[in-house]
Write an enzyme that holds these catalytic residues in place. Structure first.
Site, PDB file in Angstrom:
ATOM      1  N   HIS A  14       0.853  -1.201   0.000  1.00  0.00           N
ATOM      2  CA  HIS A  14       0.000   0.000   0.000  1.00  0.00           C
ATOM      3  C   HIS A  14       0.879   1.238   0.000  1.00  0.00           C
ATOM      4  O   HIS A  14       1.452   1.605   1.029  1.00  0.00           O
ATOM      5  CB  HIS A  14      -0.896   0.011   1.254  1.00  0.00           C
ATOM      6  CG  HIS A  14      -1.845   1.172   1.310  1.00  0.00           C
ATOM      7  ND1 HIS A  14      -3.184   1.015   1.553  1.00  0.00           N
ATOM      8  CD2 HIS A  14      -1.651   2.504   1.155  1.00  0.00           C
ATOM      9  CE1 HIS A  14      -3.778   2.199   1.553  1.00  0.00           C
ATOM     10  NE2 HIS A  14      -2.864   3.119   1.316  1.00  0.00           N
ATOM     11  N   HIS A  16       1.386   5.443  -1.815  1.00  0.00           N
ATOM     12  CA  HIS A  16       0.968   6.556  -2.672  1.00  0.00           C
ATOM     13  C   HIS A  16       2.205   7.100  -3.363  1.00  0.00           C
ATOM     14  O   HIS A  16       3.129   7.576  -2.685  1.00  0.00           O
ATOM     15  CB  HIS A  16       0.307   7.654  -1.841  1.00  0.00           C
ATOM     16  CG  HIS A  16      -0.923   7.178  -1.135  1.00  0.00           C
ATOM     17  ND1 HIS A  16      -2.175   7.269  -1.690  1.00  0.00           N
ATOM     18  CD2 HIS A  16      -1.076   6.543   0.055  1.00  0.00           C
ATOM     19  CE1 HIS A  16      -3.065   6.730  -0.859  1.00  0.00           C
ATOM     20  NE2 HIS A  16      -2.422   6.283   0.209  1.00  0.00           N
ATOM     21  N   ARG A  18       1.819   9.286  -6.130  1.00  0.00           N
ATOM     22  CA  ARG A  18       1.416  10.531  -6.814  1.00  0.00           C
ATOM     23  C   ARG A  18       1.720  10.430  -8.308  1.00  0.00           C
ATOM     24  O   ARG A  18       1.808   9.358  -8.851  1.00  0.00           O
ATOM     25  CB  ARG A  18       2.070  11.773  -6.175  1.00  0.00           C
ATOM     26  CG  ARG A  18       1.962  11.853  -4.658  1.00  0.00           C
ATOM     27  CD  ARG A  18       0.539  11.817  -4.142  1.00  0.00           C
ATOM     28  NE  ARG A  18       0.508  12.091  -2.695  1.00  0.00           N
ATOM     29  CZ  ARG A  18      -0.442  11.642  -1.894  1.00  0.00           C
ATOM     30  NH1 ARG A  18      -1.428  10.880  -2.335  1.00  0.00           N
ATOM     31  NH2 ARG A  18      -0.424  11.958  -0.606  1.00  0.00           N
ATOM     32  N   ASN A  42      -5.570   7.104  -5.983  1.00  0.00           N
ATOM     33  CA  ASN A  42      -6.275   8.359  -5.638  1.00  0.00           C
ATOM     34  C   ASN A  42      -5.564   9.588  -6.209  1.00  0.00           C
ATOM     35  O   ASN A  42      -5.146  10.485  -5.497  1.00  0.00           O
ATOM     36  CB  ASN A  42      -6.498   8.490  -4.121  1.00  0.00           C
ATOM     37  CG  ASN A  42      -5.219   8.539  -3.309  1.00  0.00           C
ATOM     38  OD1 ASN A  42      -4.199   7.978  -3.694  1.00  0.00           O
ATOM     39  ND2 ASN A  42      -5.264   9.223  -2.170  1.00  0.00           N
ATOM     40  N   HIS A 136     -10.416   1.394   2.499  1.00  0.00           N
ATOM     41  CA  HIS A 136     -10.149   2.444   3.494  1.00  0.00           C
ATOM     42  C   HIS A 136     -11.315   2.368   4.466  1.00  0.00           C
ATOM     43  O   HIS A 136     -12.421   2.802   4.149  1.00  0.00           O
ATOM     44  CB  HIS A 136     -10.040   3.826   2.842  1.00  0.00           C
ATOM     45  CG  HIS A 136      -9.711   4.892   3.846  1.00  0.00           C
ATOM     46  ND1 HIS A 136      -8.493   5.527   3.898  1.00  0.00           N
ATOM     47  CD2 HIS A 136     -10.424   5.406   4.876  1.00  0.00           C
ATOM     48  CE1 HIS A 136      -8.480   6.387   4.909  1.00  0.00           C
ATOM     49  NE2 HIS A 136      -9.643   6.335   5.514  1.00  0.00           N
ATOM     50  N   HIS A 174      -4.255  -0.258   6.278  1.00  0.00           N
ATOM     51  CA  HIS A 174      -3.710   0.575   7.361  1.00  0.00           C
ATOM     52  C   HIS A 174      -4.583   0.537   8.618  1.00  0.00           C
ATOM     53  O   HIS A 174      -5.119   1.556   9.042  1.00  0.00           O
ATOM     54  CB  HIS A 174      -3.474   2.014   6.907  1.00  0.00           C
ATOM     55  CG  HIS A 174      -4.546   2.628   6.034  1.00  0.00           C
ATOM     56  ND1 HIS A 174      -5.859   2.697   6.406  1.00  0.00           N
ATOM     57  CD2 HIS A 174      -4.473   3.190   4.807  1.00  0.00           C
ATOM     58  CE1 HIS A 174      -6.546   3.283   5.452  1.00  0.00           C
ATOM     59  NE2 HIS A 174      -5.718   3.584   4.469  1.00  0.00           N
ATOM     60  N   LEU A 219      -4.517   9.605   7.949  1.00  0.00           N
ATOM     61  CA  LEU A 219      -5.839   9.003   8.128  1.00  0.00           C
ATOM     62  C   LEU A 219      -5.774   7.521   7.760  1.00  0.00           C
ATOM     63  O   LEU A 219      -5.182   7.207   6.729  1.00  0.00           O
ATOM     64  CB  LEU A 219      -6.877   9.715   7.257  1.00  0.00           C
ATOM     65  CG  LEU A 219      -7.263  11.111   7.760  1.00  0.00           C
ATOM     66  CD1 LEU A 219      -8.085  11.855   6.715  1.00  0.00           C
ATOM     67  CD2 LEU A 219      -8.030  11.011   9.079  1.00  0.00           C
ATOM     68  N   ASP A 247       1.549   2.824   3.484  1.00  0.00           N
ATOM     69  CA  ASP A 247       0.686   4.003   3.315  1.00  0.00           C
ATOM     70  C   ASP A 247       1.534   5.277   3.284  1.00  0.00           C
ATOM     71  O   ASP A 247       1.080   6.352   3.682  1.00  0.00           O
ATOM     72  CB  ASP A 247      -0.385   4.100   4.405  1.00  0.00           C
ATOM     73  CG  ASP A 247      -1.518   5.046   4.005  1.00  0.00           C
ATOM     74  OD1 ASP A 247      -1.691   5.302   2.803  1.00  0.00           O
ATOM     75  OD2 ASP A 247      -2.207   5.548   4.906  1.00  0.00           O
ATOM     76  N   HIS A 251       3.184  14.673   0.884  1.00  0.00           N
ATOM     77  CA  HIS A 251       2.569  15.980   0.654  1.00  0.00           C
ATOM     78  C   HIS A 251       3.676  17.007   0.836  1.00  0.00           C
ATOM     79  O   HIS A 251       4.484  16.880   1.764  1.00  0.00           O
ATOM     80  CB  HIS A 251       1.467  16.279   1.685  1.00  0.00           C
ATOM     81  CG  HIS A 251       0.258  15.417   1.562  1.00  0.00           C
ATOM     82  ND1 HIS A 251      -0.746  15.652   0.655  1.00  0.00           N
ATOM     83  CD2 HIS A 251      -0.103  14.295   2.228  1.00  0.00           C
ATOM     84  CE1 HIS A 251      -1.686  14.732   0.775  1.00  0.00           C
ATOM     85  NE2 HIS A 251      -1.321  13.880   1.721  1.00  0.00           N
ATOM     86  N   ALA A 263      -3.447  15.058   5.195  1.00  0.00           N
ATOM     87  CA  ALA A 263      -3.192  13.807   5.928  1.00  0.00           C
ATOM     88  C   ALA A 263      -2.180  12.964   5.171  1.00  0.00           C
ATOM     89  O   ALA A 263      -2.318  12.773   3.966  1.00  0.00           O
ATOM     90  CB  ALA A 263      -4.492  13.038   6.085  1.00  0.00           C
TER      91      ALA A 263
HETATM   92  O1  DOR Z   1      -3.047   9.778   5.536  1.00  0.00           O
HETATM   93  C1  DOR Z   1      -3.477   9.442   4.444  1.00  0.00           C
HETATM   94  N1  DOR Z   1      -2.982   9.951   3.289  1.00  0.00           N
HETATM   95  N2  DOR Z   1      -4.470   8.564   4.396  1.00  0.00           N
HETATM   96  C2  DOR Z   1      -5.088   8.252   3.252  1.00  0.00           C
HETATM   97  O2  DOR Z   1      -6.011   7.476   3.287  1.00  0.00           O
HETATM   98  C3  DOR Z   1      -4.700   8.904   1.974  1.00  0.00           C
HETATM   99  C4  DOR Z   1      -3.333   9.403   2.029  1.00  0.00           C
HETATM  100  C5  DOR Z   1      -3.001  10.358   0.899  1.00  0.00           C
HETATM  101  O3  DOR Z   1      -3.295  10.036  -0.263  1.00  0.00           O
HETATM  102  O4  DOR Z   1      -2.430  11.403   1.183  1.00  0.00           O
HETATM  103 ZN    ZN Z   2      -3.291   5.119   1.660  1.00  0.00          ZN
END
Ligand code: DOR
Ligand code: ZN
Length: 343
Positions: A14, A16, A18, A42, A136, A174, A219, A247, A251, A263
């Site tokens: 899992h 991200h 980007r 996402n 989620h 998560h 999150l 996870d 950012h 988050a």
């Molecule tokens: O903390 C998080 N960030 N939880 C998520 O479910 C999404 C993720 C994000 O894409 O930034």
């Molecule tokens: Zn995630």
């Protein structure tokens, strides 16, 4: 004291990554540690077709440094309208899973599911072809306390889903609570969960230590110590229904250090080192390899990796921030020391 450990190369179930320029910062961190990673869909707009997933996969591969072997495992984003026949196209294209975001639950989830009943035909197609649903697990009901949203989701939505689709592979992503760990243990062989390093290492006090700490905000949010202990116990139990999913969610620092901060914890740079610390803290280093390298591929029905990595017990200081396009990215634990280092 163990001075070093050698593991089968792990996978991240899992993450991200980007898109665009960000890929060139974050993909090399993940590909340095992991052989494969389940890539979250996402984006803006979300990845909802097999064709989009394949194009995104190519952009990721273009950001893998020369000489590294890395396989992105692609996912689709479940919406109320995702047609069942897209599942068949995705399955043929090698897409490995579908992600369920309750609409409004987290970053870029506005296109998510408003009512699971709208997705039943699609879930049936997934059950038929053996494609896992990645969940989620938080309700979005504003009446529910933010710290209770996972436990309430399990009761309101996951238990009925588990009953309605008994053969569907479900990964509760998560997990952050004792309730979630217990649910997974009791739910049978088609249910598993990923655990992040940050939920194994920190409780919710970390968010408020000496002031508001936005880089610990993710999150589902960090929970009380009893929950962290339950997650550690699940990880260290050796149960094959718990496996590694960072996870890691980058950012830009100014968007986290903000009046309405994003988050996500960025852990990809030192993920396996953070997991080693967590397992070591409960005397369970001997359980790390199966958690990081065996349980995931076994659940997904994929082969285990055959190469290895080595971690040394060595104290070192993580940079406080990294360049991230025009801005910066602050890794979790940046500026602090870590106990393990990957060779
Ligand atoms: O903390 C998080 N960030 N939880 C998520 O479910 C999404 C993720 C994000 O894409 O930034
Ligand atoms: Zn995630």
């Amino acid at each position: 004291m163990t001075a070093h450990i050698t593991l089968t190369r792990p996978d991240d179930w899992h993450v991200h990554l980007r898109d665009g320029e960000a890929l060139h910062t974050v993909v090399p961190h993940t590909s340095a540690q992991f052989a494969r990673a389940i890539v979250m869909p996402n984006l803006k707009p979300p990845v909802t077709t097999a064709a989009q997933a394949l194009a995104y996969k190519q952009r990721i591969l273009d950001a893998v440094p020369e000489g590294q072997q890395f396989e992105p495992l692609m996912t689709l984003y479940l919406t109320d309208q995702l047609p069942a026949d897209e599942i068949l196209r995705a399955h043929e294209a090698g897409v490995v899973a579908v992600k369920l975001y309750p609409a409004g639950a987290t970053t870029n989830s506005s296109a998510g599911v408003t009512d699971i009943r709208h997705t039943h035909a699609t879930l049936e197609a997934m059950q038929r072809v053996g494609m896992p649903l990645l969940v989620h697990g938080e309700v979005t009901d504003p009446e529910v306390d933010v710290f209770d949203r996972e436990a309430v989701f399990i009761e309101r939505h996951l238990m009925p889903l588990r009953r309605d689709f008994p053969e569907l592979k479900i990964v509760l992503e998560h997990i952050t609570t004792r309730e979630a760990a217990q649910f997974v243990v009791q739910a049978g062989k088609h249910t598993a969960a990923t655990l992040t390093a940050h939920h194994l290492l920190y409780n919710r006090n970390a968010l408020f230590m000496g002031g508001l700490r936005p880089h610990y905000y993710c999150l589902p949010v960090l929970k009380r110590e009893v929950h962290r202990q339950a997650l550690l116990q699940a990880a260290a139990s050796g149960s094959d229904r718990f496996f590694l999913g960072t996870d890691s969610a980058p950012h830009a620092a100014p968007l986290k250090e903000h009046a309405s901060g994003c988050a996500g914890c960025y852990t990809a740079l030192t993920a396996i080192e953070l997991y080693a610390e967590a397992f070591d803290s409960v005397g369970a280093l001997d359980k790390l390899e199966a958690f990081a390298s065996f349980h995931g591929p076994d659940f997904y029905g994929l082969p285990r990796n055959t190469t290895q990595i080595t971690l040394h017990r060595q104290s070192w200081t993580l940079p406080e921030q990294l360049p991230y396009g025009e801005t910066s990215l602050k890794p979790l634990r940046g500026g602090e020391s870590l106990a393990w280092r990957m060779a």
